[in-house]
Design an enzyme around this catalytic site. Structure first.
Site, mmCIF file in Angstrom:
data_model
loop_
_atom_site.group_PDB
_atom_site.id
_atom_site.type_symbol
_atom_site.label_atom_id
_atom_site.label_comp_id
_atom_site.label_asym_id
_atom_site.label_seq_id
_atom_site.Cartn_x
_atom_site.Cartn_y
_atom_site.Cartn_z
ATOM 1 N N THR B 347 0.886 -1.446 -0.347
ATOM 2 C CA THR B 347 0.536 -0.485 -0.172
ATOM 3 C C THR B 347 0.761 1.184 0.041
ATOM 4 O OG1 THR B 347 -0.071 -0.562 2.239
ATOM 5 C CG2 THR B 347 -2.346 -0.708 1.018
ATOM 6 N N ASP B 348 0.491 2.410 0.197
ATOM 7 C CA ASP B 348 0.848 3.581 -0.353
ATOM 8 C C ASP B 348 0.670 4.351 1.284
ATOM 9 O OD1 ASP B 348 1.207 3.712 -3.353
ATOM 10 O OD2 ASP B 348 -1.257 3.682 -3.321
ATOM 11 N N SER B 373 1.025 8.129 4.728
ATOM 12 C CA SER B 373 0.818 8.962 3.513
ATOM 13 C C SER B 373 1.638 8.768 2.820
ATOM 14 C CB SER B 373 -0.384 9.357 3.402
ATOM 15 O OG SER B 373 -0.115 9.667 2.367
ATOM 16 N N ARG B 374 2.489 7.973 1.670
ATOM 17 C CA ARG B 374 3.677 8.391 1.010
ATOM 18 C C ARG B 374 3.245 9.299 0.074
ATOM 19 N NH1 ARG B 374 4.395 1.745 1.175
ATOM 20 N NH2 ARG B 374 4.852 1.944 3.302
ATOM 21 N N VAL B 375 1.302 9.738 -0.327
ATOM 22 C CA VAL B 375 1.404 10.233 -1.262
ATOM 23 C C VAL B 375 1.645 11.601 -0.626
ATOM 24 C CG1 VAL B 375 -0.588 11.362 -2.677
ATOM 25 C CG2 VAL B 375 -0.261 8.480 -2.568
#
Lengths: 133, 510
Positions: B347-348, B373-375
């Site tokens: 997941t991101d 949250s990698r975004v």
């Protein structure tokens, strides 16, 4: 009966050795069974059963079951047999059966493939398509 | 009358009833929802197999002379010696807007008693994920309505954000809150008639859940008016392992339809640990080799191929998106177990919920240190970035200082200020379940906090202050909220109005 990996491997090897010129050879099969029964290796009964299964599946590939609603005349049977042999080879064996449930037409099974031209199948398909319409 | 007869004749003439060729097999073994079939020499992987009595199975193991097949319907009607045949079809489920507001099973059949689903299209449940050419980066936010998430761990459209935590820590609640928030936004957007408004449709897949839990979730969504925009795929614990294994793929197919048609959708997989257990059961019964914790070797691929189907596609591909919120349940907070680490790596980002925080009354019990949250801020509107940019850092420093401060009472002024600020942020982020906060309200409250308006409020009254401020802004200063909503940023004008509004409110708050 559960078959272990080694026994499965052995039965497969025996099966492969039962062919002569790409076809099952009765003499070889008899010799294989004889040798197993005399040597009685570990799990020999399971090996023989698996060997039998493999032979059965191979025989079924070269055997046609022709079902019809009523008995076919000798002439029609011969014509069907000749047609099949011309397509699948001369060593194809045939078995004619009567199955009144078909209502009419023929149902031919060779190995895993089934050609169903029976009235029963046509009616079933018709009802399926009408349901979709 | 003659026209009707002619039409009927044309229809009948169009029907094909010629001889059919099919590939058949014989059932040799059946049990535990799995059948071993001899024959079927032409069968394809994942092809549907037709059993007598109209039941279907799915070919999963193609061996030399046998086929391992999982049964989809009533397994009791299948017996040894039955002749089965291939269909040349993959398992498909109905898709489309007709499914909104419906509760369906894994096969897409309605189970809510509201009649048949009037769909026109079906999608195969297994589909290759969009490739790199079709994709574009995530930049539009999914407003969850949960202040802690929107401010610190933003989720974007097309992102895969894992919700992870022990049992009863509020994982499903976060997902349900997000669905409710989307429904509210959809309603407001539709009423406003804005051309560029993109509704976000939701799909909730319940895997291995108790029927009572799923029923409760449905009741909550119905009460909040969110069912109108939601489809529920239910594969409860009483369903077969096969159905539980296939349910998320069916849900993904339903979500992909929205993405393929240029719309946005959100899918919740609740939960993937039970999904992995169901797949383990199917694999063991099919006698596939087992690996760590008896899971089959392809359990990573099982989840990666599922979650890869969530994407945001570019304009050429329609510009739609599918956002995934998978849920994973941990045992005693162990995030390093097999399935959690697998899903974390796919997941991101993840929202990690802690039992300790939950019982301290900090709900949602989001652990700021372990959640990410990698975004990142790409999925936030400018206004949120402006007011919440430093919140995560402030909160992380607070947690560190709070642990350190337990050992001594003498603190310097700066540390004390940081601790006070942190305590207030924690209070601010407490939020009751099923009551998402609109983004403009979040911006206003966080702005007040960043500008020190909450520093004068005692920590135990912060929540009361926040609620009253929200009420005040919502009823008396709707204009400034509307401006934040429209401009999506806090510019000079908005800041002036906010300052005036909060100062006004300050005089009334006692």
């Amino acid at each position: 009966m559960k078959l272990n990996k080694d026994s499965r491997k052995l039965s497969r090897q025996l099966f492969q050795s039962s062919f002569a010129d790409g076809k099952l050879d009765n003499t070889r099969i008899a010799a294989v069974v004889e040798s197993i029964l005399s040597a009685k290796p570990r799990h020999y009964l399971a090996i023989l059963k698996d060997y039998h299964r493999l032979i059965r599946l191979e025989v079924e590939k070269r055997h046609a079951i022709i079902e019809s609603a009523a008995a076919l005349s000798a002439e029609t049977s011969r014509a069907v047999e000749n047609d099949l042999k011309s397509k699948y080879g001369g060593d194809l064996t045939t078995d004619f059966r009567v199955n009144a449930d078909l209502i009419g037409g023929l149902r031919i099974k060779i190995g895993n493939d089934v050609w169903d031209g029976s009235v029963r199948n046509r009616l079933a398909r018709l009802s399926e398509e009408i349901n979709h319409v | 009358m003659s026209t009707i007869l002619q039409e009927l004749e044309t229809k009948i003439a169009g029907l094909k009833t010629a001889t059919t060729k099919s590939n058949t097999g014989i059932v040799r073994e059946v049990g535990d929802g799995v059948a071993k079939i001899e024959g079927l020499s032409d069968v394809m992987l994942n092809e549907m197999i037709e059993f007598p009595n109209g039941e279907y199975g799915l070919a999963l193991n193609l061996e030399e002379s046998e086929v391992g097949c999982i049964l989809l319907g009533d397994t009791a009607s299948v017996s040894e010696g039955d002749e089965v045949k291939t269909t040349g079809r993959l398992l498909q489920v109905p898709v489309g807007k007709a499914l909104l507001g419906r509760v369906v099973n894994t096969l897409g059949e309605p189970i809510d008693g509201k009649g048949p689903v009037k769909n026109e299209v079906s999608y195969p449940i297994e589909k290759i994920a969009p490739g790199i050419i079709k994709r574009r980066s995530v930049s539009q936010p999914v407003q969850t309505g949960i202040m802690a998430v929107d401010a610190m761990i933003p989720i974007g459209r097309g992102q895969r954000e894992l919700i992870i935590g022990d049992r009863a820590t509020g994982k499903t609640t976060i997902a349900i809150d997000t669905i409710i928030s989307q429904a509210r936004l959809n309603k407001v957007g539709e009423e406003s008639g804005a051309k560029d408004f993109r509704p976000l449709y939701c799909i909730y897949v319940g895997i291995g859940q108790k029927n009572s839990n799923i029923a409760r979730s449905i009741a909550i969504l119905e009460a909040a008016g969110a069912m109108k925009y939601t489809t529920i795929v239910s594969a409860p614990a009483s369903d077969s392992a096969t159905n539980q294994y296939l349910a998320p793929f069916a849900g993904a197919a339903m979500g992909e339809w929205f993405m393929d048609h240029g719309m946005d959708a959100l899918i919740v997989y609740d939960d993937l640990s039970k999904h992995a257990v169901a797949y383990r059961q199917v694999s063991l019964v099919l006698k596939r080799p087992s690996g760590r914790e008896a899971y089959p070797g392809d359990v990573f691929y099982l989840h990666s191929r599922l979650l890869e189907r969530s994407a945001r596609v570019n304009e050429q591909a329609g510009g739609g998106s599918l956002t995934a919120l998978p849920i994973v349940e941990t045992q005693a907070g162990d995030v390093s177990a097999y399935i959690p680490t697998n899903v974390i790596s796919i997941t991101d980002g993840q929202i990690y919920l802690e039992t300790d925080l939950f019982y301290q009354g900090i709900r949602p019990a989001i652990s700021v240190g372990l959640s990410v949250s990698r975004v990142g801020s790409a999925a936030q509107i400018k206004a949120i970035k402006q007011v919440a940019g430093k919140v995560k850092l402030d909160l992380a420093q607070f947690r560190e200082l709070a642990a350190f401060a337990q050992f001594g009472s003498d603190l310097d002024a700066k540390t004390k200020a940081q601790l006070d600020r942190g305590g207030r942020i924690v209070e601010l982020f407490k939020q009751p379940q099923y009551s998402p906060i609109p983004v403009e309200q979040q911006v206003a409250v966080l702005w007040a906090m960043q500008n020190g308006y909450l520093d004068e409020v005692p920590t135990d009254r912060v929540k009361e202050y926040q609620n009253k401020l929200q009420d005040y802004l919502g009823t008396r200063k709707e204009g400034v909220l509307a401006k934040i909503r429209e401009k999506k940023q806090v510019d000079k004008e908005v800041e002036e109005e906010l300052k005036a509004a909060v100062n006004d409110f300050k005089t009334t708050f006692r």
